[in-house]
Design a protein around this motif. Structure first.
Motif, short mmCIF file in Angstrom:
data_model
loop_
_atom_site.label_atom_id
_atom_site.label_comp_id
_atom_site.label_asym_id
_atom_site.label_seq_id
_atom_site.Cartn_x
_atom_site.Cartn_y
_atom_site.Cartn_z
N LEU A 1 -0.69 -1.24 -10.17
CA LEU A 1 0.08 -0.41 -8.95
C LEU A 1 0.70 0.81 -9.48
CD1 LEU A 1 2.13 -3.29 -7.44
CD2 LEU A 1 0.06 -2.49 -6.75
N TYR B 1 -2.79 1.66 -1.38
CA TYR B 1 -1.65 1.33 -2.06
C TYR B 1 -1.06 2.50 -2.68
CZ TYR B 1 -2.54 -3.54 -2.18
OH TYR B 1 -2.75 -4.81 -1.81
N PHE C 1 1.30 3.91 0.05
CA PHE C 1 2.58 3.15 0.17
C PHE C 1 3.56 3.16 -1.02
CE2 PHE C 1 4.64 -0.98 -0.66
CZ PHE C 1 5.47 -1.07 0.70
N LEU C 2 2.98 3.10 -2.11
CA LEU C 2 4.12 3.15 -3.33
C LEU C 2 4.97 4.29 -3.28
CD1 LEU C 2 1.84 1.24 -5.87
CD2 LEU C 2 3.84 0.39 -4.79
N THR D 1 -7.52 -3.57 3.25
CA THR D 1 -6.94 -2.47 3.08
C THR D 1 -6.08 -1.74 4.18
OG1 THR D 1 -9.09 -1.51 3.56
CG2 THR D 1 -8.63 -1.67 1.42
N LEU E 1 -5.97 -7.05 -7.48
CA LEU E 1 -5.85 -5.57 -7.46
C LEU E 1 -6.72 -4.81 -8.53
CD1 LEU E 1 -1.99 -5.79 -7.19
CD2 LEU E 1 -3.71 -4.78 -5.49
N ALA F 1 -2.44 3.41 -9.35
CA ALA F 1 -2.53 4.01 -7.85
C ALA F 1 -1.60 4.71 -7.55
CB ALA F 1 -2.66 2.80 -7.08
N THR G 1 -7.67 -1.94 -6.07
CA THR G 1 -6.93 -0.53 -6.60
C THR G 1 -7.76 0.16 -7.80
OG1 THR G 1 -5.55 -1.64 -8.39
CG2 THR G 1 -4.61 -1.35 -6.24
N VAL H 1 -0.32 -3.96 2.82
CA VAL H 1 0.15 -3.65 1.41
C VAL H 1 1.55 -4.07 0.88
CG1 VAL H 1 0.36 -1.95 -0.25
CG2 VAL H 1 -1.65 -1.78 1.24
N VAL I 1 2.42 -6.46 -2.37
CA VAL I 1 3.05 -5.91 -3.37
C VAL I 1 4.61 -6.61 -3.39
CG1 VAL I 1 4.54 -3.86 -4.22
CG2 VAL I 1 2.33 -3.69 -3.00
N GLY J 1 -8.99 1.23 -1.22
CA GLY J 1 -7.68 0.74 -1.37
C GLY J 1 -6.67 1.51 -2.36
N ARG J 2 -7.38 1.92 -3.19
CA ARG J 2 -6.50 2.66 -4.39
C ARG J 2 -5.64 3.60 -3.53
NH1 ARG J 2 -6.49 3.05 -9.50
NH2 ARG J 2 -5.94 5.18 -10.48
#
Length: 213
Positions: free
Chosen positions: A185, A140, A143-144, A99, A126, A188, A130, A104, A108, A136-137
Motif C-alpha cells: 500500500l 489505491y 485513496f491512500l 478497482t 494486492l 501505491a 497494486t 478500496v 484496506v 488498481g495501483r
C-alpha cells in the motif's frame, strides 16, 4: 432499527450509488442490532462512514441472484465488515481484485485487523492489483493519498495486532503478512503522492537491565 440500518448503508458509499445501495439493503436480512464503530474516509470527494462491524445474516443465494454485478460488489463490501471473520474473508476474496474506488476502503480496512488468514489473502491479491502497470495501483494510491490519517491508523493497528497476537509466530515483524500488505500500500501511495507515507514500525524491544549488548 430498520431506518437506522438504511441510513448506515447509504452513508457507506458515494451518493451516486444511492439507488444501488438501497437495492442491496433490501435483500439483506434485518440486523440483529445496529452496525458498530463506523470509520470515516473520503472517496473521490465523497465523505463516507463505513461500519466497523455489521450483524446481518447473509442473504440467501435466491435473494441475491437478481443483483447486478455492481450491486453484488456492494453486497460483498458490506459483508467484509461482518462480525464473523470467516464471513469477512469469504466476501473479501470476491472484491480484493476490484478497482472501483469505493471498494478500496473496505479492502484496506481489513489490513488493520487481526485475522492472519485474511492478511495472507490480502497480500496475494494486492501484489496483483497494486502491481506496476495495473490500473488498481493508481486507484489505491489516490485513496491512500486522500486519507493519510486513515492509513496511519491502519499501520498502527497492524503493528499493535502483530505485537499482541502474532509476535511468537513471526518474531521478525517484516515477515508478518500485515507488514507485507502495508508495504504494498505504501508503494501505491508513493506513486500518486510523489513521496512515501511515513513508515510506522514497532519500536525495538527494550533490553533488560544488566543484559549483555
Amino acid at each position: 432499527m430498520a431506518e437506522e440500518w438504511r441510513r448506515s448503508c447509504a452513508a457507506a458509499f458515494p451518493t451516486a450509488l444511492a439507488a444501488d445501495v438501497a437495492a442491496v439493503a433490501a435483500v439483506m436480512p434485518a440486523p440483529r442490532h445496529g452496525p458498530a464503530g463506523p470509520f470515516p474516509v473520503v472517496v473521490q470527494g465523497d465523505r463516507l462512514s463505513i461500519p466497523g462491524r455489521l450483524y446481518n445474516d447473509e442473504p440467501t443465494a435466491a435473494a441475491s441472484a437478481p443483483l447486478s454485478a455492481r450491486r453484488r460488489r456492494l453486497l460483498h463490501c458490506l459483508y467484509s465488515r461482518h462480525c464473523d471473520g470467516r464471513v469477512r474473508q469469504r466476501h473479501l476474496r470476491v472484491i480484493a481484485g476490484a478497482t472501483d474506488p469505493w471498494v478500496v476502503p473496505y479492502v484496506v480496512q481489513l489490513a488493520g485487523e487481526y485475522v492472519v488468514e485474511i492478511l495472507r489473502d490480502l497480500d496475494r491479491a494486492l501484489r496483483v492489483v497494486t502491481g506496476p502497470g495495473h490500473p488498481g495501483r493508481l486507484v489505491y494510491g489516490r485513496f491512500l493519498a486522500d486519507n493519510p490519517a486513515f492509513f496511519d491508523r491502519t499501520q498502527r493497528r497492524v503493528v499493535s495486532y502483530w505485537s499482541c497476537y502474532h509476535r511468537l509466530a513471526y518474531p521478525d515483524f517484516h515477515d508478518y503478512p500485515g507488514s507485507a500488505v502495508i508495504e504494498l500500500l505504501r508503494s501505491a501511495a508513493s506513486e500518486v503522492a510523489g513521496h512515501a507515507p511515513p513508515r510506522l514500525t514497532p519500536r525495538p524491544a527494550r533490553r533488560a537491565a544488566g543484559a549483555r549488548p
